[in-house]
Enzyme design. Structure first.
Site, PDB file in Angstrom:
ATOM      1  N   TYR A   1      -0.125  -7.517   7.027  1.00  0.00           N
ATOM      2  CA  TYR A   1       0.103  -7.681   5.732  1.00  0.00           C
ATOM      3  C   TYR A   1       0.771  -9.207   5.394  1.00  0.00           C
ATOM      4  O   TYR A   1       1.107  -9.442   4.128  1.00  0.00           O
ATOM      5  CB  TYR A   1       1.246  -6.850   5.149  1.00  0.00           C
ATOM      6  CG  TYR A   1       0.670  -5.281   5.469  1.00  0.00           C
ATOM      7  CD1 TYR A   1      -0.647  -5.106   5.720  1.00  0.00           C
ATOM      8  CD2 TYR A   1       1.510  -4.059   5.344  1.00  0.00           C
ATOM      9  CE1 TYR A   1      -1.117  -3.872   5.646  1.00  0.00           C
ATOM     10  CE2 TYR A   1       0.908  -2.942   5.427  1.00  0.00           C
ATOM     11  CZ  TYR A   1      -0.207  -2.661   5.753  1.00  0.00           C
ATOM     12  OH  TYR A   1      -0.819  -1.342   5.931  1.00  0.00           O
TER      13      TYR A   1
ATOM     14  N   HIS B   1      -2.946  -0.463  14.369  1.00  0.00           N
ATOM     15  CA  HIS B   1      -3.521  -0.580  12.672  1.00  0.00           C
ATOM     16  C   HIS B   1      -4.942   0.071  12.760  1.00  0.00           C
ATOM     17  O   HIS B   1      -4.919   0.831  11.671  1.00  0.00           O
ATOM     18  CB  HIS B   1      -3.303  -2.042  12.385  1.00  0.00           C
ATOM     19  CG  HIS B   1      -3.187  -2.204  10.876  1.00  0.00           C
ATOM     20  ND1 HIS B   1      -2.528  -3.039  10.289  1.00  0.00           N
ATOM     21  CD2 HIS B   1      -3.633  -1.127   9.893  1.00  0.00           C
ATOM     22  CE1 HIS B   1      -2.576  -2.993   8.922  1.00  0.00           C
ATOM     23  NE2 HIS B   1      -3.256  -1.757   8.684  1.00  0.00           N
TER      24      HIS B   1
HETATM   25  N1  LIG Z   1      -2.866   1.782   8.328  1.00  0.00           N
HETATM   26  C1  LIG Z   1      -3.686   1.557   7.328  1.00  0.00           C
HETATM   27  O1  LIG Z   1      -4.994   1.036   7.750  1.00  0.00           O
HETATM   28  C2  LIG Z   1      -3.269   1.318   5.875  1.00  0.00           C
HETATM   29  C3  LIG Z   1      -4.457   1.202   4.904  1.00  0.00           C
HETATM   30  C4  LIG Z   1      -4.082   1.064   3.515  1.00  0.00           C
HETATM   31  C5  LIG Z   1      -2.770   1.279   3.417  1.00  0.00           C
HETATM   32  N2  LIG Z   1      -1.925   1.424   4.194  1.00  0.00           N
HETATM   33  C6  LIG Z   1      -0.321   1.453   3.706  1.00  0.00           C
HETATM   34  O2  LIG Z   1      -0.300   2.637   2.864  1.00  0.00           O
HETATM   35  C7  LIG Z   1       0.322   1.922   1.622  1.00  0.00           C
HETATM   36  C8  LIG Z   1      -0.045   2.711   0.485  1.00  0.00           C
HETATM   37  O3  LIG Z   1      -1.607   2.355   0.129  1.00  0.00           O
HETATM   38  P1  LIG Z   1      -2.075   1.515  -0.936  1.00  0.00           P
HETATM   39  O4  LIG Z   1      -1.133   0.494  -1.245  1.00  0.00           O
HETATM   40  O5  LIG Z   1      -3.302   1.023  -0.574  1.00  0.00           O
HETATM   41  O6  LIG Z   1      -2.505   2.207  -2.074  1.00  0.00           O
HETATM   42  P2  LIG Z   1      -1.513   3.431  -3.131  1.00  0.00           P
HETATM   43  O7  LIG Z   1      -0.203   3.637  -2.762  1.00  0.00           O
HETATM   44  O8  LIG Z   1      -2.325   4.635  -3.136  1.00  0.00           O
HETATM   45  O9  LIG Z   1      -1.479   2.865  -4.447  1.00  0.00           O
HETATM   46  C9  LIG Z   1      -0.983   1.654  -4.743  1.00  0.00           C
HETATM   47  C10 LIG Z   1      -1.401   1.176  -6.217  1.00  0.00           C
HETATM   48  O10 LIG Z   1      -0.965   2.277  -7.238  1.00  0.00           O
HETATM   49  C11 LIG Z   1      -0.175   1.812  -8.210  1.00  0.00           C
HETATM   50  N3  LIG Z   1       0.910   2.649  -8.712  1.00  0.00           N
HETATM   51  C12 LIG Z   1       1.929   2.994  -7.638  1.00  0.00           C
HETATM   52  N4  LIG Z   1       2.699   4.093  -8.166  1.00  0.00           N
HETATM   53  C13 LIG Z   1       2.197   4.341  -9.498  1.00  0.00           C
HETATM   54  C14 LIG Z   1       2.509   4.966 -10.491  1.00  0.00           C
HETATM   55  N5  LIG Z   1       3.673   5.882 -10.408  1.00  0.00           N
HETATM   56  N6  LIG Z   1       1.794   5.108 -11.587  1.00  0.00           N
HETATM   57  C15 LIG Z   1       0.708   4.270 -11.595  1.00  0.00           C
HETATM   58  N7  LIG Z   1       0.334   3.536 -10.575  1.00  0.00           N
HETATM   59  C16 LIG Z   1       1.084   3.550  -9.486  1.00  0.00           C
HETATM   60  C17 LIG Z   1       0.412   0.310  -7.551  1.00  0.00           C
HETATM   61  O11 LIG Z   1       0.768  -0.570  -8.847  1.00  0.00           O
HETATM   62  P3  LIG Z   1       1.588  -1.549  -8.595  1.00  0.00           P
HETATM   63  O12 LIG Z   1       1.868  -2.118  -7.185  1.00  0.00           O
HETATM   64  O13 LIG Z   1       1.035  -2.658  -9.492  1.00  0.00           O
HETATM   65  O14 LIG Z   1       3.068  -1.176  -9.347  1.00  0.00           O
HETATM   66  C18 LIG Z   1      -0.661   0.038  -6.577  1.00  0.00           C
HETATM   67  O15 LIG Z   1      -1.749  -0.690  -7.434  1.00  0.00           O
HETATM   68  C19 LIG Z   1       0.201   0.457   1.798  1.00  0.00           C
HETATM   69  O16 LIG Z   1       0.811  -0.327   0.858  1.00  0.00           O
HETATM   70  C20 LIG Z   1       0.446   0.321   3.190  1.00  0.00           C
HETATM   71  O17 LIG Z   1       1.687   0.098   3.632  1.00  0.00           O
HETATM   72  C21 LIG Z   1      -1.882   1.322   5.639  1.00  0.00           C
END
Ligand SMILES: NC(=O)c1ccc[n+]([C@@H]2O[C@H](COP(=O)([O-])OP(=O)(O)OC[C@H]3O[C@@H](n4cnc5c(N)ncnc54)[C@H](OP(=O)(O)O)[C@@H]3O)[C@@H](O)[C@H]2O)c1
Length: 273
Positions: free
Chosen positions: A47, A105
């Site tokens: 990241y 990861h």
């Molecule tokens: N292990 C892996 O391979 C892997 C892969 C993917 C993700 N991850 C981890 O999982 C975490 C979460 O997944 P993600 O970031 O991909 O997706 P997510 O948490 O499902 O979605 C994030 C998105 O949703 C928006 N959002 C957040 N809260 C909201 C709300 N209350 N209302 C409307 N929109 C909202 C955010 O907008 P804003 O940010 O613009 O506010 C951002 O665009 C990652 O950040 C990472 O730490 C791990």
């Protein structure tokens, strides 16, 4: 906040994701999340924000023990020496003596799983890592890590949300008493505009995003790590802990299409194996 006990750690069920926030801009975002009460931060060497996450933790004034910190090793660094160097680099960037959870990861096709797990277990003994886990394994890989290699896997992090079925994985993890950490729990933000989730939200005075998180949080052994840059969303996601669904809501969510996987890099494993 309620925590899942696993392999000697207490994993807060609602954590904070930090993907797609590279560099220094991540610091104020994580500071805001810590100030609002998040105590579980999810980062990774990939990241490119471990320095910023570390700086936010320092700026928060929180004692290290008050916080659960996860980081991850990239799939190109799974050979023994590379893995050791990756952990050292992550600890240095984060500015901490240990992480609470160190995860693989992504699996890699040519990794020696037994050697990877042995090296990770060595970190447990040295005290630089409190628990170890994996992400993006299929059930066959997990079974091998747990049943053949005997690795003390604390949790498995995978994509899971209202639009993706993970029942086969959940059944296996529950059989083994291992938590599932749901990444992309908001389907990368798409959940917020889903009409079915919106209608359920309206009924409860909640948002669609809160309904998506509440649906995951009511499931046994599931933790969530939504990412939100905007402070209002950070707060609103925390407030999802108080949203309670009823059977009518559960039926409506069960009827949503469950075949939408949004994280599909070319190096992903065969998911259904
Ligand atoms: N292990 C892996 O391979 C892997 C892969 C993917 C993700 N991850 C981890 O999982 C975490 C979460 O997944 P993600 O970031 O991909 O997706 P997510 O948490 O499902 O979605 C994030 C998105 O949703 C928006 N959002 C957040 N809260 C909201 C709300 N209350 N209302 C409307 N929109 C909202 C955010 O907008 P804003 O940010 O613009 O506010 C951002 O665009 C990652 O950040 C990472 O730490 C791990």
């Amino acid at each position: 906040m309620e925590a899942l006990k696993t392999q000697g750690i207490d994993l807060p069920r609602l954590g904070f994701g930090t993907f797609r926030m590279p560099g220094g801009g991540c610091q104020p975002v994580v500071e805001s999340a810590l100030e609002l009460g998040y105590r579980h931060i999810d980062t990774a060497e990939m990241y490119q924000n471990e320095e910023a996450v570390g700086a936010a933790i320092t700026a928060s004034g929180l004692a290290r023990k008050q916080l659960h910190l996860t980081t991850k090793v990239w799939h190109e660094n799974l050979a023994q020496d590379a893995l050791r160097r990756a952990l050292d680099a992550s600890l240095a960037k984060l500015g901490v003596d240990y992480v609470d959870l160190y995860m693989v990861h992504w699996p890699s096709r040519d990794m020696d799983l037994g050697a990877v797990m042995e090296t990770m277990q060595g970190f447990l003994q040295s005290g630089t890592v409190r628990s170890i886990g994996v992400c993006n394994f299929n059930v066959t890989m997990l079974r091998k890590a747990i049943e053949e290699v005997g690795a003390p896997i604390a949790c498995h992090q995978i994509e899971y949300h209202a639009f993706l079925d993970q029942s086969k994985m959940l059944n296996y993890l529950r059989e083994k008493g291992i938590p599932l950490v749901a990444y992309a729990p908001l389907a990368q933000g798409r959940a917020a505009s889903d009409p079915v989730l919106q209608a359920i939200g309206t009924k409860h005075g909640a948002t669609a995003a809160q309904v998506a998180l509440a649906w995951l949080l009511e499931q046994d052994g599931v933790a969530v790590i939504p990412k939100a840059q905007r402070r209002e969303s950070q707060k609103s996601n925390l407030d999802a802990l108080a949203v309670k669904l009823d059977d009518e809501d559960r039926h409506a969510i069960a009827a949503l299409p469950k075949n939408h996987r949004f994280v599909t890099p070319p190096f992903a494993p065969e998911w259904d194996a």
